[in-house]
Design a protein around this motif. Structure first.
Motif, mmCIF file in Angstrom:
data_model
loop_
_atom_site.group_PDB
_atom_site.id
_atom_site.type_symbol
_atom_site.label_atom_id
_atom_site.label_comp_id
_atom_site.label_asym_id
_atom_site.label_seq_id
_atom_site.Cartn_x
_atom_site.Cartn_y
_atom_site.Cartn_z
ATOM 1 N N UNK A 246 -11.077 10.686 2.978
ATOM 2 C CA UNK A 246 -9.845 10.373 2.242
ATOM 3 C C UNK A 246 -9.330 8.986 2.644
ATOM 4 N N UNK A 247 -9.398 8.672 3.966
ATOM 5 C CA UNK A 247 -8.960 7.340 4.424
ATOM 6 C C UNK A 247 -9.830 6.244 3.812
ATOM 7 N N UNK A 248 -11.150 6.523 3.767
ATOM 8 C CA UNK A 248 -12.056 5.525 3.194
ATOM 9 C C UNK A 248 -11.744 5.312 1.724
ATOM 10 N N UNK A 249 -11.494 6.408 1.025
ATOM 11 C CA UNK A 249 -11.158 6.290 -0.397
ATOM 12 C C UNK A 249 -9.870 5.499 -0.569
ATOM 13 N N UNK A 250 -8.921 5.783 0.313
ATOM 14 C CA UNK A 250 -7.654 5.040 0.227
ATOM 15 C C UNK A 250 -7.897 3.543 0.484
ATOM 16 N N UNK A 251 -8.735 3.218 1.482
ATOM 17 C CA UNK A 251 -9.022 1.805 1.786
ATOM 18 C C UNK A 251 -9.743 1.132 0.617
ATOM 19 N N UNK A 252 -10.703 1.888 0.065
ATOM 20 C CA UNK A 252 -11.429 1.318 -1.078
ATOM 21 C C UNK A 252 -10.461 1.060 -2.226
ATOM 22 N N UNK A 253 -9.562 2.020 -2.444
ATOM 23 C CA UNK A 253 -8.594 1.845 -3.526
ATOM 24 C C UNK A 253 -7.686 0.654 -3.243
ATOM 25 N N UNK A 257 -7.396 -2.733 -5.426
ATOM 26 C CA UNK A 257 -6.143 -3.261 -5.953
ATOM 27 C C UNK A 257 -5.936 -4.711 -5.503
ATOM 28 N N UNK A 258 -6.291 -4.948 -4.211
ATOM 29 C CA UNK A 258 -6.125 -6.325 -3.705
ATOM 30 C C UNK A 258 -7.055 -7.299 -4.441
ATOM 31 N N UNK A 259 -8.300 -6.835 -4.689
ATOM 32 C CA UNK A 259 -9.262 -7.678 -5.396
ATOM 33 C C UNK A 259 -8.795 -7.944 -6.819
ATOM 34 N N UNK A 260 -8.265 -6.904 -7.431
ATOM 35 C CA UNK A 260 -7.765 -7.077 -8.799
ATOM 36 C C UNK A 260 -6.605 -8.080 -8.820
ATOM 37 N N UNK A 261 -5.735 -7.950 -7.841
ATOM 38 C CA UNK A 261 -4.595 -8.863 -7.778
ATOM 39 C C UNK A 261 -5.076 -10.285 -7.530
#
Length: 278
Positions: A246-253, A257-261
């Motif tokens: 779950x932490x990894x998924x959160x980091x990936x998410x 988001x950071x990459x998109x920004x």
């Protein structure tokens, strides 16, 4: 009512009181020796004569009825031949005013019973000399009884011999039964000992089985505890792995988001630079 037997006479004096005949007096006596062998007709006529003379103070001068179970008395006056004795008796009877009525034996039971009294039988015994005849018969009976006594004595001896034989056989049977009982007791004791030995062996085997059962139960409990611990450890490991996922998924998410920004910012500036006129 009159009645005569071979050795006695019996009479009942009755009076009609309006409710039937009631007995007034009874009379019975034995026949004289010379009358024992007389004809029945003569005996009945003698009984009638004696009855009338016995109660002449009641009957003389009165009309009455005489009931008898002997029909021939009705033809007394019509007989062609009659002995002087019977003629004299008929004359005495004619002094009385009576009507002769027939009576069946069952209606003349009392008079018949009075004429058959047991001690009247002594007349026949005396007249017919039955005493000596009876003695001869008794002697014959005694002779037969002696032979019978001898047979009974023989039977008694045979019976005693048979009883002695049966007693011996019974003693032998009792001895055999006692021996069989002793053998049976010995067999029962031996069987009891074997049973006790088998019971002891079964008890020992049962104790061993119970010990093994307790050992297996201990091993099973330990295995269950280890399994429970392993399941708990596995559950904890799975929970930790799930948490990391779950932490990894959160980091990936977050990275996405950071990459998109970042992409919006940089690609927007580049597009502006390329679109602006030189």
């Amino acid at each position: 009512m009159t009645g005569a037997s071979q050795y006695g006479i019996g009479v009942v004096l009755q009076q009609d009181d309006g409710h039937g005949y009631r007995p007034v007096e009874f009379m019975s006596c034995r026949l004289p020796n010379e009358k024992v062998t007389a004809s029945t007709y003569e005996q009945e006529l003698y009984a009638l004569r004696e009855d009338l003379n016995h109660w002449r103070h009641y009957l003389l001068g009165r009309h009455f009825k005489v009931y008898s179970d002997h029909e021939t008395l009705r033809w007394l006056k019509t007989q062609a031949r009659i002995t002087p004795k019977l003629t004299r008796w008929a004359a005495e009877i004619d002094m009385f005013d009576f009507e002769l009525k027939p009576a069946k034996g069952k209606y003349n039971a009392v008079a018949d019973a009075l004429s058959h009294r047991s001690y009247f039988f002594g007349v026949i015994v005396t007249y017919l000399d039955l005493h000596s005849t009876r003695i001869a018969e008794l002697e014959k009976v005694l002779a037969k009884e002696k032979a019978l006594v001898q047979k009974l004595e023989q039977l008694r001896l045979q019976l005693e011999s048979r009883v002695s034989t049966l007693a011996t056989e019974l003693d032998q049977a009792l001895h055999a039964a006692k021996t069989a009982e002793q053998n049976l007791v010995a067999v029962k004791e031996h069987a009891e000992m074997e049973r006790n030995a088998h019971v002891s062996a079964l008890q020992a085997q049962s104790q061993q089985f119970q010990a093994k059962q307790r050992q297996l139960e201990g091993l099973l409990t330990a295995a269950q505890n280890e399994t429970s611990s392993a399941q708990q450890s596995l559950q904890e490991a799975l929970s930790e792995q799930e948490r990391r996922r779950i932490d990894a998924e959160r980091r990936v998410a977050a990275l996405e988001r950071a990459f998109c920004e970042w992409s919006r910012q940089h690609f927007g500036a580049l597009r502006t630079a390329f679109v602006s006129p030189m």
